[in-house]
Write an enzyme that holds these catalytic residues in place. Structure first.
Site, PDB file in Angstrom:
ATOM      1  N   GLU A  67      -9.798   3.935  19.795  1.00 15.95           N
ATOM      2  CA  GLU A  67     -10.396   3.234  18.649  1.00 15.95           C
ATOM      3  C   GLU A  67      -9.641   1.942  18.382  1.00 15.95           C
ATOM      4  O   GLU A  67     -10.233   0.931  18.025  1.00 15.95           O
ATOM      5  CB  GLU A  67     -10.378   4.126  17.398  1.00 15.95           C
ATOM      6  CG  GLU A  67     -11.108   3.530  16.203  1.00 15.95           C
ATOM      7  CD  GLU A  67     -10.326   2.459  15.464  1.00 15.95           C
ATOM      8  OE1 GLU A  67     -10.954   1.492  14.988  1.00 15.95           O
ATOM      9  OE2 GLU A  67      -9.087   2.552  15.374  1.00 15.95           O
ATOM     10  N   ASP A  76      -6.290   8.119  19.050  1.00 18.76           N
ATOM     11  CA  ASP A  76      -5.285   7.302  19.744  1.00 18.76           C
ATOM     12  C   ASP A  76      -4.192   6.769  18.815  1.00 18.76           C
ATOM     13  O   ASP A  76      -4.357   6.695  17.601  1.00 18.76           O
ATOM     14  CB  ASP A  76      -5.948   6.131  20.486  1.00 18.76           C
ATOM     15  CG  ASP A  76      -6.779   5.244  19.558  1.00 18.76           C
ATOM     16  OD1 ASP A  76      -7.465   5.780  18.658  1.00 18.76           O
ATOM     17  OD2 ASP A  76      -6.751   4.010  19.725  1.00 18.76           O
TER      18      ASP A  76
END
Ligand code: ZN
Ligand code: ZN
Length: 392
Positions: free
Chosen positions: A137, A79
């Protein structure tokens, strides 16, 4: 000079190209559909059994070796962050307000390079591979979401590794913590309630703003006065929401913050002290207060034998004098949930360019890396997996 195997050298150009492509198209946590699509397609092409949609956008790739053996889990996060990129690079983010400012584009590309190289050896391997490409994350909620969706159903990993590029250290170094590597993380939400009124008549109101100010000050003693000086913890209040006009005392104040610890018992103790302090100070000032905490992730603690393995793998690549034993970081990573499923070791891959006098830190709008760090990271993953099959 780092010792990079011919296989990683051969994959390096594609790895950099993929990283730049991902960098151009960053996606926030749980929105990584393009990224996850690329990951799944590549893993399938390499012969992995691929599962998608785990924790919304997570992907796993499983590959059984030719002979039975240990299962090694390699995790990459995928991400990006809600940042408008200011780095002056040709592969600048094309998504406004989105940026790979933490290097997860590089982690994804390194993971896929390792997946490719290890897949070619699979038939001769005694062991299995489980690649995890984890979303969200940065929100610290992607790993748990993947596990809730059964990401490791039917898989029993024996050892786990992850890498993170880090500009704190120059390219050509590998930094590893002994034991505790990163903190646990709690999100804190404190609500202080008084009674609103006219700003010119405070005696007729119960002012939650003054109470909130006292609470914030009192909370500073939790680490400085109630925590053992040799134990580490961080308590930060990072958001304050209150009020609508200059002449109105509001009813409530909401504050948000975070608590970070390495030790689970200390975390419990500080959460209790937080409640006591917030409620006590609020009560002294005629307010009421509530504390809510969301436990985002446990601490990342490196397994000692895998740390030894990781250090020797690092030494093979960059030389033992460039494998750094470093202090734990006060940041967090929800890879900790995977470390609960298997002993793990997290390695930081130095990524600062030699010519930088001050390297842009992760989460900075000018963040960039020395891309030659990616070959070191991929080499690390490949060698760590091979070693773990033999020794885990
Ligand atoms: Zn980050
Ligand atoms: Zn990161």
């Amino acid at each position: 000079m780092a010792h990079i195997s011919p296989a990683v050298q051969a994959a390096a150009q594609d790895m950099v190209a993929l990283r730049r492509d991902l960098h151009r198209h960053p996606e926030l946590g749980f929105q990584e559909t393009r990224t996850a699509g690329i990951v799944a397609e590549r893993l399938r092409a390499l012969g992995y059994t691929v599962r998608t949609g785990l924790g919304k956008t997570g992907v796993t790739g499983f590959l059984a070796g030719g002979k039975p053996g240990k299962t090694v889990l390699l995790r990459a996060d995928i991400d990006a962050l809600p940042i408008q990129e200011e780095a002056d690079v040709a592969w600048k983010s094309q998504n406004p307000g989105r940026m790979h400012a933490c290097g997860h584009d590089a982690h994804t590309a390194m993971g896929l390079a390792a997946a490719e190289i290890l897949a070619k050896e699979a038939s001769s391997l005694s062991g299995n591979l489980c690649f995890v490409f984890q979303p969200a994350e940065e929100l610290l909620i992607g790993a748990e979401a993947m596990l809730r969706d059964g990401a490791l159903e039917g898989v029993k990993p024996d050892a786990a590794f992850a890498v993170h590029v880090m500009n704190r250290w120059p390219v050509g170094t590998v930094a590893i913590c002994e034991g505790a590597a990163m903190t646990s993380a709690d999100k804190l939400i404190v609500t202080v309630t008084g009674r609103g009124g006219h700003g010119a008549n405070p005696h007729n109101a119960i002012d939650p703003i003054v109470a909130a100010a006292q609470i914030i000050t009192a909370l500073q003693t939790l680490v400085s006065r109630e925590t053992h000086p040799l134990q580490a913890a961080v308590l930060s209040i990072t958001m304050l929401k209150a009020g609508t006009a200059f002449n109105i005392i509001p009813d409530t104040v909401e504050m948000t913050g975070t608590l970070r610890c390495f030790d689970a018992d200390l975390r419990e103790k500080l959460l209790a002290a937080l409640r006591r302090t917030v409620e006590g100070v609020a009560a002294a000032l005629r307010c009421t207060a509530t504390v809510r905490n969301e436990f985002l992730t446990p601490a990342v603690v490196n397994d000692s034998s895998l740390t030894t393995l990781a250090r020797s793998v690092g030494a093979e690549i960059v030389g033992s004098d460039r494998v750094l034993t470093v202090e734990p970081l006060t940041g967090s990573d929800d890879v900790a949930y995977f470390w609960q499923k298997a002993p793990g070791c997290y390695a930081f891959i130095g990524s600062a360019k030699p010519e930088w006098s001050s390297a842009p830190a992760g989460h900075n709008a000018k963040f960039d890396i020395d891309e030659s760090a990616m070959a070191i990271g991929a080499e690390f993953l490949v060698r760590a997996a091979r070693q773990a099959w033999q020794t885990a």
